[in-house]
Design an enzyme around this catalytic site. Structure first.
Site, PDB file in Angstrom:
ATOM      1  N   GLU A  37     -29.360 -17.673   8.441  1.00  0.00           N
ATOM      2  CA  GLU A  37     -28.732 -16.334   9.233  1.00  0.00           C
ATOM      3  C   GLU A  37     -27.398 -16.001   8.201  1.00  0.00           C
ATOM      4  O   GLU A  37     -26.623 -16.874   8.147  1.00  0.00           O
ATOM      5  CB  GLU A  37     -28.187 -16.953  10.648  1.00  0.00           C
ATOM      6  CG  GLU A  37     -28.103 -15.895  11.511  1.00  0.00           C
ATOM      7  CD  GLU A  37     -27.881 -16.482  12.998  1.00  0.00           C
ATOM      8  OE1 GLU A  37     -27.226 -15.800  13.771  1.00  0.00           O
ATOM      9  OE2 GLU A  37     -28.252 -17.614  13.110  1.00  0.00           O
ATOM     10  N   ARG A 262     -32.975 -32.593  10.995  1.00  0.00           N
ATOM     11  CA  ARG A 262     -31.393 -32.125  10.370  1.00  0.00           C
ATOM     12  C   ARG A 262     -30.838 -33.263   9.588  1.00  0.00           C
ATOM     13  O   ARG A 262     -30.722 -34.384   9.894  1.00  0.00           O
ATOM     14  CB  ARG A 262     -30.703 -31.663  11.486  1.00  0.00           C
ATOM     15  CG  ARG A 262     -31.097 -30.483  11.979  1.00  0.00           C
ATOM     16  CD  ARG A 262     -30.133 -29.843  13.184  1.00  0.00           C
ATOM     17  NE  ARG A 262     -29.246 -28.867  12.565  1.00  0.00           N
ATOM     18  CZ  ARG A 262     -29.217 -27.584  12.695  1.00  0.00           C
ATOM     19  NH1 ARG A 262     -30.284 -27.055  13.002  1.00  0.00           N
ATOM     20  NH2 ARG A 262     -28.194 -26.912  12.031  1.00  0.00           N
ATOM     21  N   LYS A 272     -21.878 -24.210  11.681  1.00  0.00           N
ATOM     22  CA  LYS A 272     -21.360 -22.912  10.935  1.00  0.00           C
ATOM     23  C   LYS A 272     -19.967 -22.563  12.107  1.00  0.00           C
ATOM     24  O   LYS A 272     -18.883 -22.125  11.379  1.00  0.00           O
ATOM     25  CB  LYS A 272     -22.156 -21.825  10.758  1.00  0.00           C
ATOM     26  CG  LYS A 272     -22.748 -21.708   9.191  1.00  0.00           C
ATOM     27  CD  LYS A 272     -23.765 -20.689   9.333  1.00  0.00           C
ATOM     28  CE  LYS A 272     -24.831 -20.716   9.642  1.00  0.00           C
ATOM     29  NZ  LYS A 272     -26.042 -19.638   9.623  1.00  0.00           N
TER      30      LYS A 272
HETATM   31  P1  ATP Z   1     -25.451 -23.669  12.392  1.00  0.00           P
HETATM   32  O1  ATP Z   1     -25.863 -24.321  13.644  1.00  0.00           O
HETATM   33  O2  ATP Z   1     -24.779 -24.384  11.346  1.00  0.00           O
HETATM   34  O3  ATP Z   1     -25.119 -22.174  12.479  1.00  0.00           O
HETATM   35  P2  ATP Z   1     -28.166 -22.840  11.760  1.00  0.00           P
HETATM   36  O4  ATP Z   1     -29.334 -23.516  12.033  1.00  0.00           O
HETATM   37  O5  ATP Z   1     -27.892 -21.994  12.722  1.00  0.00           O
HETATM   38  O6  ATP Z   1     -26.943 -23.746  11.243  1.00  0.00           O
HETATM   39  P3  ATP Z   1     -29.137 -20.987   9.763  1.00  0.00           P
HETATM   40  O7  ATP Z   1     -28.525 -19.978   8.687  1.00  0.00           O
HETATM   41  O8  ATP Z   1     -30.134 -20.282  10.951  1.00  0.00           O
HETATM   42  O9  ATP Z   1     -28.083 -21.978  10.350  1.00  0.00           O
HETATM   43  O10 ATP Z   1     -30.086 -22.036   9.016  1.00  0.00           O
HETATM   44  C1  ATP Z   1     -31.015 -21.588   7.974  1.00  0.00           C
HETATM   45  C2  ATP Z   1     -32.108 -22.915   7.998  1.00  0.00           C
HETATM   46  O11 ATP Z   1     -31.123 -24.038   7.664  1.00  0.00           O
HETATM   47  C3  ATP Z   1     -32.903 -23.127   9.328  1.00  0.00           C
HETATM   48  O12 ATP Z   1     -34.096 -23.170   9.079  1.00  0.00           O
HETATM   49  C4  ATP Z   1     -32.029 -24.396   9.748  1.00  0.00           C
HETATM   50  O13 ATP Z   1     -33.121 -25.244  10.238  1.00  0.00           O
HETATM   51  C5  ATP Z   1     -31.693 -25.128   8.529  1.00  0.00           C
HETATM   52  N1  ATP Z   1     -30.415 -26.185   8.579  1.00  0.00           N
HETATM   53  C6  ATP Z   1     -29.300 -25.838   8.962  1.00  0.00           C
HETATM   54  N2  ATP Z   1     -28.449 -26.917   9.275  1.00  0.00           N
HETATM   55  C7  ATP Z   1     -29.131 -27.856   8.928  1.00  0.00           C
HETATM   56  C8  ATP Z   1     -28.961 -29.188   8.619  1.00  0.00           C
HETATM   57  N3  ATP Z   1     -27.969 -29.823   8.934  1.00  0.00           N
HETATM   58  N4  ATP Z   1     -30.309 -29.980   8.125  1.00  0.00           N
HETATM   59  C9  ATP Z   1     -31.218 -29.318   7.792  1.00  0.00           C
HETATM   60  N5  ATP Z   1     -31.556 -28.451   8.087  1.00  0.00           N
HETATM   61  C10 ATP Z   1     -30.476 -27.285   8.534  1.00  0.00           C
HETATM   62 MG    MG Z   2     -30.282 -20.469  12.844  1.00  0.00          MG
END
Ligand code: ATP
Ligand code: MG
Length: 560
Positions: A37, A262, A272
């Site tokens: 995202e 994760r 984030k």
């Molecule tokens: P945040 O909660 O920090 O905003 P998010 O999952 O919303 O993280 P995205 O940009 O949607 O952020 O993440 C892109 C991809 O990275 C998604 O498929 C998500 O599952 C993966 N991802 C994010 N954080 C982690 C993590 N700590 N470990 C493994 N995969 C992750």
């Molecule tokens: Mg996400």
């Protein structure tokens, strides 16, 4: 077929079954995607996800798309899109010409929603968000949905008018008609569209209805021909809905979602939302502050792509959540830099050393190895003269037990790569502070070894020639959070868990002349001190700034 059967993780084994004869994707090219995202910079958690997405495709000779998940019309920014691309390329992965935006499928999403309505599988609902919550039911009580049996024609008409902008936010939603009694609440007629009169960073004001992630994501995957949609574990409960969307719309492909745990790291925050707050509220010096777990922060800190990829690989792909010690990330960097970094000498807390029996005005050149691990990296010249800089804690006026460095009439010590010296005394100012250390050298010990083979009892210490040394600023970092599990219940709580000593700035450091033009990206081992890199923002000839990437000492004990 994967090349190395030994290294297959559970995702690989699923895929292998799928592409084998008789499997759901027999004979197909494995196709994955990484869907960030664009509302922040990538962090080390994303690295794990993208290493899995791109890495799995590579393993199977397949493809991996990069898709900006900008379904949600908030906070997206081109700054983030560009940074995400840069970071992924820096890590060494490539999406070829397969770069997409989730929002490019809005028209398709709409068509599939209409298809569902026509099939009697979606309906326009007019519960308020509060009522929606109230009517959700619980494990023993099914949800109540009073608009469930709205005639298809009526839903089609209302949905078209929702799109046309006739209604204010939240007045109507479109819901999938699935199962109000499902034990999985995501299946209790989930909302798949909502009204949001918001500007979209790419679509402008074209839309005032936006699809929910759970509806849009499977459609995006299916339209791109993704075979395996790999995501983190929080989506496990959403998989039935993912499959439902794929099965009940006429999308051209049938992707399979597989979840993995994760990545969590101690002393670190990987949300984030909080990373952004730290930046916006000035607790760190930007997204690329070397203490941040962002890729740009790690890069500025001196992390190499190899060290991060290695870390992600060793952390592995598991289904159960686990927290990895931050020290393990350091361990992976240290291991890489130990092999590759050039060795140099730098003195962080300098004090002057005068070799009293070395002729004034004389200077000589020593040839030293750049990296004992890699003879192919060659040698360089450093100068030696009567006045040197050494580390102030390599001298004590009064020795303590077991101290093997310099003190008056103490043991013979080795100046790394130069000569053997013996301390004869020191000069102090009116307050008793040591301003200069005095020593004599053995002219027969050039290179650092005695001509007569006598045993050198003292330590080997590093030094730089005062005549040619260059001034530098050195920034040393500790964990950004002192708490093992930083408290993310509120920003206030999180700030309390920060480490007040996470940054130490040293000025007036002395580095050898070969570093006068140092610039990022480069890594050096400052002998006896650690691994350092020129700061990518602030380091310039005439104003050298180095970041400590990692200390030499290893605080990570495998198996503990
Ligand atoms: P945040 O909660 O920090 O905003 P998010 O999952 O919303 O993280 P995205 O940009 O949607 O952020 O993440 C892109 C991809 O990275 C998604 O498929 C998500 O599952 C993966 N991802 C994010 N954080 C982690 C993590 N700590 N470990 C493994 N995969 C992750
Ligand atoms: Mg996400």
């Amino acid at each position: 077929m994967a090349e190395n059967m030994e290294s297959l993780n559970f995702i690989d084994r699923f895929i292998q079954e799928d592409i084998a004869e008789g499997g759901a994707y027999a004979g197909k090219t494995v196709h994955t995607r990484f869907p960030p995202e664009p509302n922040g910079y990538l962090h080390i958690g994303h690295c794990k996800a993208l290493t899995i997405d791109f890495g799995t495709a590579l393993k199977f000779g397949g493809l991996c798309n990069l898709r900006m998940d900008d379904t949600n019309p908030t906070k997206e920014d081109v700054e983030f899109v560009d940074a995400i691309k840069e970071d992924i390329h820096w890590l060494g992965f490539d999406w070829g010409d397969r770069f997409y935006y989730g929002s490019d499928y809005f028209e398709k999403d709409y068509e599939y929603a209409v298809e569902l309505i026509k099939k009697g599988l979606a309906y326009v609902c007019e519960l308020t968000p509060e009522q929606f919550k109230e009517y959700r039911g619980d494990l023993n009580t099914p949800a109540i949905s009073p608009y469930r049996d709205r005639p298809i024609e009526e839903s089609l008409d209302l949905f078209a008018r929702m799109r046309a902008g006739e209604f204010e936010d939240n007045k109507y939603t479109l819901r999938a008609k699935i199962d109000l009694a499902s034990g999985n609440f995501n299946m209790r007629d989930p909302v798949i569209y909502r009204i949001r009169h918001m500007h979209h960073h790419r679509q402008g004001d074209k839309w005032c209805i936006y699809p929910m992630y759970d509806f849009a994501h499977p459609i995006q995957d299916a339209l791109e021909g993704i075979t395996h949609s790999l995501c983190s574990l929080e989506f496990e409960n959403h998989r039935p809905l993912y499959n439902w969307v794929v099965e009940n719309t006429s999308v051209p492909h049938t992707p399979r979602q597989i979840e993995f745990a994760r990545l969590g790291i101690d002393h670190t925050v990987l949300s984030k939302r909080y990373l952004r707050a730290l930046v916006e509220q000035g607790f760190v010096d930007g997204w690329d502050d070397p203490r941040m777990p962002t890729l740009c922060g790690l890069r500025r800190r001196g992390f190499t792509p190899a060290s991060i990829r290695n870390f992600c690989e060793r952390v592995g792909v598991a289904k159960s959540p686990n927290t990895i010690p931050l020290a393990f990330l350091d361990f992976c960097l240290r291991e890489d830099l130990n092999e590759t970094a050039q060795r140099v000498m730098a003195v962080l807390k300098p004090v002057k050393l005068t070799i009293t029996n070395y002729p004034e005005g004389q200077t000589e050149t020593m040839v030293v190895e750049n990296n004992p691990n890699r003879p192919e990296d060659g040698t360089r010249e450093i100068t030696f003269s009567r006045n040197l800089w050494i580390e102030s804690d390599d001298f004590l006026a009064e020795p303590v037990p077991k101290y093997k460095r310099l003190y008056p009439n103490g043991p013979e010590c080795r100046l790394k790569g130069a000569y053997l010296i013996q301390c004869t005394g020191c000069v102090t100012d009116e307050n008793g502070n040591v301003t200069e250390i005095l020593a004599t050298y053995d002219p027969e010990s050039r290179g650092g070894d005695p001509a007569d083979g006598r045993k050198v009892k003292g330590a080997t210490i590093h030094w730089v020639d005062a005549a040619t040394a260059v001034d530098a600023e050195v920034r040393q970092y500790e964990n950004l959070f002192q708490a093992v599990n930083p408290d993310t219940s509120s920003m206030e709580a999180l700030v309390k868990d920060m480490n007040p000593n996470s940054l130490e700035v040293l000025t007036g450091c002395k580095v050898e002349a070969s570093l006068a033009n140092a610039k990022a990206p480069a890594s050096y081992q400052f002998m006896r001190l650690g691994y350092f890199c020129p700061d990518s923002k602030d380091c310039a000839p005439g104003h050298l700034v180095f970041n400590r990437s990692v200390s030499l000492k290893d605080s990570f004990k495998p198996g503990k």
